[in-house]
Design a protein around this motif. Structure first.
Motif, PDB file in Angstrom:
ATOM      1  N   PRO A  32      27.382  45.472  54.374  1.00 32.99           N
ATOM      2  CA  PRO A  32      27.019  46.653  53.582  1.00 32.99           C
ATOM      3  C   PRO A  32      28.196  47.147  52.738  1.00 32.99           C
ATOM      4  O   PRO A  32      28.601  48.307  52.796  1.00 32.99           O
ATOM      5  CB  PRO A  32      26.624  47.665  54.656  1.00 32.99           C
ATOM      6  N   VAL A  33      28.757  46.244  51.949  1.00 32.55           N
ATOM      7  CA  VAL A  33      29.914  46.529  51.098  1.00 32.55           C
ATOM      8  C   VAL A  33      29.553  46.097  49.677  1.00 32.55           C
ATOM      9  O   VAL A  33      29.271  44.923  49.444  1.00 32.55           O
ATOM     10  CB  VAL A  33      31.170  45.765  51.584  1.00 32.55           C
ATOM     11  N   LEU A  34      29.542  47.035  48.753  1.00 30.34           N
ATOM     12  CA  LEU A  34      29.212  46.726  47.365  1.00 30.34           C
ATOM     13  C   LEU A  34      30.425  46.102  46.686  1.00 30.34           C
ATOM     14  O   LEU A  34      31.532  46.618  46.797  1.00 30.34           O
ATOM     15  CB  LEU A  34      28.822  47.998  46.622  1.00 30.34           C
ATOM     16  N   ASP A  35      30.211  44.986  46.001  1.00 32.90           N
ATOM     17  CA  ASP A  35      31.270  44.350  45.224  1.00 32.90           C
ATOM     18  C   ASP A  35      30.994  44.585  43.753  1.00 32.90           C
ATOM     19  O   ASP A  35      29.891  44.287  43.272  1.00 32.90           O
ATOM     20  CB  ASP A  35      31.306  42.843  45.492  1.00 32.90           C
ATOM     21  N   VAL A  36      31.990  45.108  43.048  1.00 31.25           N
ATOM     22  CA  VAL A  36      31.879  45.259  41.609  1.00 31.25           C
ATOM     23  C   VAL A  36      33.076  44.575  40.959  1.00 31.25           C
ATOM     24  O   VAL A  36      34.152  44.469  41.549  1.00 31.25           O
ATOM     25  CB  VAL A  36      31.733  46.730  41.152  1.00 31.25           C
ATOM     26  N   MET A  37      32.861  44.114  39.745  1.00 32.48           N
ATOM     27  CA  MET A  37      33.856  43.326  39.033  1.00 32.48           C
ATOM     28  C   MET A  37      34.002  43.916  37.628  1.00 32.48           C
ATOM     29  O   MET A  37      33.000  44.134  36.940  1.00 32.48           O
ATOM     30  CB  MET A  37      33.350  41.886  38.990  1.00 32.48           C
ATOM     31  N   ALA A  38      35.261  44.175  37.229  1.00 31.01           N
ATOM     32  CA  ALA A  38      35.515  44.796  35.929  1.00 31.01           C
ATOM     33  C   ALA A  38      36.335  43.865  35.040  1.00 31.01           C
ATOM     34  O   ALA A  38      37.349  43.324  35.479  1.00 31.01           O
ATOM     35  CB  ALA A  38      36.260  46.115  36.122  1.00 31.01           C
ATOM     36  N   PRO A  39      35.902  43.700  33.769  1.00 31.82           N
ATOM     37  CA  PRO A  39      36.638  42.843  32.834  1.00 31.82           C
ATOM     38  C   PRO A  39      37.803  43.608  32.208  1.00 31.82           C
ATOM     39  O   PRO A  39      37.609  44.589  31.488  1.00 31.82           O
ATOM     40  CB  PRO A  39      35.583  42.512  31.773  1.00 31.82           C
ATOM     41  N   MET A  40      39.021  43.167  32.463  1.00 30.60           N
ATOM     42  CA  MET A  40      40.211  43.862  31.986  1.00 30.60           C
ATOM     43  C   MET A  40      40.806  43.152  30.773  1.00 30.60           C
ATOM     44  O   MET A  40      40.797  41.924  30.702  1.00 30.60           O
ATOM     45  CB  MET A  40      41.247  43.927  33.103  1.00 30.60           C
ATOM     46  N   ARG A  41      41.339  43.946  29.855  1.00 29.39           N
ATOM     47  CA  ARG A  41      42.036  43.340  28.702  1.00 29.39           C
ATOM     48  C   ARG A  41      43.226  42.528  29.189  1.00 29.39           C
ATOM     49  O   ARG A  41      43.514  41.473  28.648  1.00 29.39           O
ATOM     50  CB  ARG A  41      42.486  44.422  27.722  1.00 29.39           C
ATOM     51  N   ASP A  42      43.908  43.046  30.197  1.00 29.65           N
ATOM     52  CA  ASP A  42      45.002  42.284  30.801  1.00 29.65           C
ATOM     53  C   ASP A  42      45.267  42.844  32.193  1.00 29.65           C
ATOM     54  O   ASP A  42      44.813  43.937  32.531  1.00 29.65           O
ATOM     55  CB  ASP A  42      46.276  42.316  29.936  1.00 29.65           C
ATOM     56  N   LEU A  43      45.967  42.071  32.982  1.00 27.94           N
ATOM     57  CA  LEU A  43      46.346  42.497  34.330  1.00 27.94           C
ATOM     58  C   LEU A  43      47.869  42.492  34.469  1.00 27.94           C
ATOM     59  O   LEU A  43      48.408  42.156  35.523  1.00 27.94           O
ATOM     60  CB  LEU A  43      45.711  41.595  35.391  1.00 27.94           C
ATOM     61  N   SER A  44      48.546  42.890  33.414  1.00 28.37           N
ATOM     62  CA  SER A  44      50.001  42.964  33.457  1.00 28.37           C
ATOM     63  C   SER A  44      50.428  44.000  34.499  1.00 28.37           C
ATOM     64  O   SER A  44      49.644  44.869  34.902  1.00 28.37           O
ATOM     65  CB  SER A  44      50.545  43.367  32.088  1.00 28.37           C
ATOM     66  N   ASP A  45      51.668  43.902  34.918  1.00 32.12           N
ATOM     67  CA  ASP A  45      52.200  44.882  35.869  1.00 32.12           C
ATOM     68  C   ASP A  45      52.075  46.301  35.317  1.00 32.12           C
ATOM     69  O   ASP A  45      51.783  47.230  36.071  1.00 32.12           O
ATOM     70  CB  ASP A  45      53.662  44.572  36.199  1.00 32.12           C
ATOM     71  N   GLU A  46      52.255  46.458  34.013  1.00 34.87           N
ATOM     72  CA  GLU A  46      52.160  47.792  33.403  1.00 34.87           C
ATOM     73  C   GLU A  46      50.735  48.331  33.482  1.00 34.87           C
ATOM     74  O   GLU A  46      50.532  49.507  33.787  1.00 34.87           O
ATOM     75  CB  GLU A  46      52.614  47.746  31.928  1.00 34.87           C
ATOM     76  N   THR A  47      49.769  47.472  33.205  1.00 37.64           N
ATOM     77  CA  THR A  47      48.370  47.904  33.281  1.00 37.64           C
ATOM     78  C   THR A  47      48.010  48.274  34.712  1.00 37.64           C
ATOM     79  O   THR A  47      47.411  49.331  34.958  1.00 37.64           O
ATOM     80  CB  THR A  47      47.423  46.806  32.762  1.00 37.64           C
ATOM     81  N   VAL A  48      48.375  47.427  35.659  1.00 44.08           N
ATOM     82  CA  VAL A  48      48.062  47.703  37.064  1.00 44.08           C
ATOM     83  C   VAL A  48      48.740  49.000  37.506  1.00 44.08           C
ATOM     84  O   VAL A  48      48.123  49.833  38.185  1.00 44.08           O
ATOM     85  CB  VAL A  48      48.444  46.513  37.964  1.00 44.08           C
ATOM     86  N   ALA A  49      49.979  49.206  37.096  1.00 43.89           N
ATOM     87  CA  ALA A  49      50.695  50.439  37.456  1.00 43.89           C
ATOM     88  C   ALA A  49      49.989  51.674  36.894  1.00 43.89           C
ATOM     89  O   ALA A  49      49.997  52.742  37.521  1.00 43.89           O
ATOM     90  CB  ALA A  49      52.136  50.378  36.960  1.00 43.89           C
ATOM     91  N   ALA A  50      49.352  51.561  35.736  1.00 38.37           N
ATOM     92  CA  ALA A  50      48.615  52.678  35.154  1.00 38.37           C
ATOM     93  C   ALA A  50      47.266  52.895  35.834  1.00 38.37           C
ATOM     94  O   ALA A  50      46.813  54.032  35.993  1.00 38.37           O
ATOM     95  CB  ALA A  50      48.416  52.442  33.657  1.00 38.37           C
TER      96      ALA A  50
END
Length: 183
Positions: free
Chosen positions: A63-81
């Protein structure tokens, strides 16, 4: 290790397969909309998608919903934001060092209010990544083939009863997923 105070209980939650829940589709849709609002500044064109077993009507699942999001990038800066924005909404970031089996994504868990059980998973993937397309193809194949979906449900039930942890449970599904995807 499970007794360490900084390790959340949901990190050691054993997989439990439940009968299909007709609310999973609506809850998945709502969660996709929430994630799309939260991540709007970083999303690539495309939709946040409800994937995984709860996205397949009539399929038994954790009973765990999985969602997936398309990111422009996964750079460290983006992840940190992104991390503080998602954290404010209750999501827990799983560092890449703890998600080494899936280097193509950044992973978040949404626990229940007590922090004991997983409610949802969020997979951030770079737009156009082959894994994005594989996730959708797997979901859509199971939606279209009830026999294959039931075979998958039986495998998951067996693995949930036998596996000692989530990693073992997930690894046990790999051959089936590869077969469905024609890999």
């Amino acid at each position: 290790m499970a007794d360490l105070p900084d390790v959340p209980a949901w990190a050691y939650e054993r997989p439990e397969i439940r009968p299909p829940d007709p609310t999973w589709a609506a809850r998945g849709s709502d969660l996709c909309a929430q994630v799309a609002r939260l991540l709007a500044p970083w999303l690539a064109p495309g939709r946040v998608e409800h994937v995984g077993s709860t996205a397949v009507p009539g399929l038994a699942a954790k009973p765990v919903l999985d969602v997936m999001a398309p990111m422009r990038d996964l750079s460290d800066e983006t992840v940190a934001a992104v991390v503080p924005v998602l954290s404010a909404a209750g999501w827990c970031f799983v560092p890449p060092s703890l998600d080494a089996a899936a280097p193509w994504r950044r992973f978040f868990v949404l626990p229940d209010t007590e922090g004991r059980r997983r409610v949802a998973h969020l997979h951030l993937l770079p737009v156009g990544h082959p894994r994005w397309h594989a996730q959708l193809r797997f979901r859509d194949t199971l939606r279209a083939d009830r026999g294959l979906a039931e075979e998958y449900a039986e495998l998951k039930r067996r693995l949930a009863g036998e596996a000692t942890d989530r990693e073992e449970y997930t690894a046990g599904k790999t051959e089936f997923v590869r077969r469905v995807l024609g890999e």
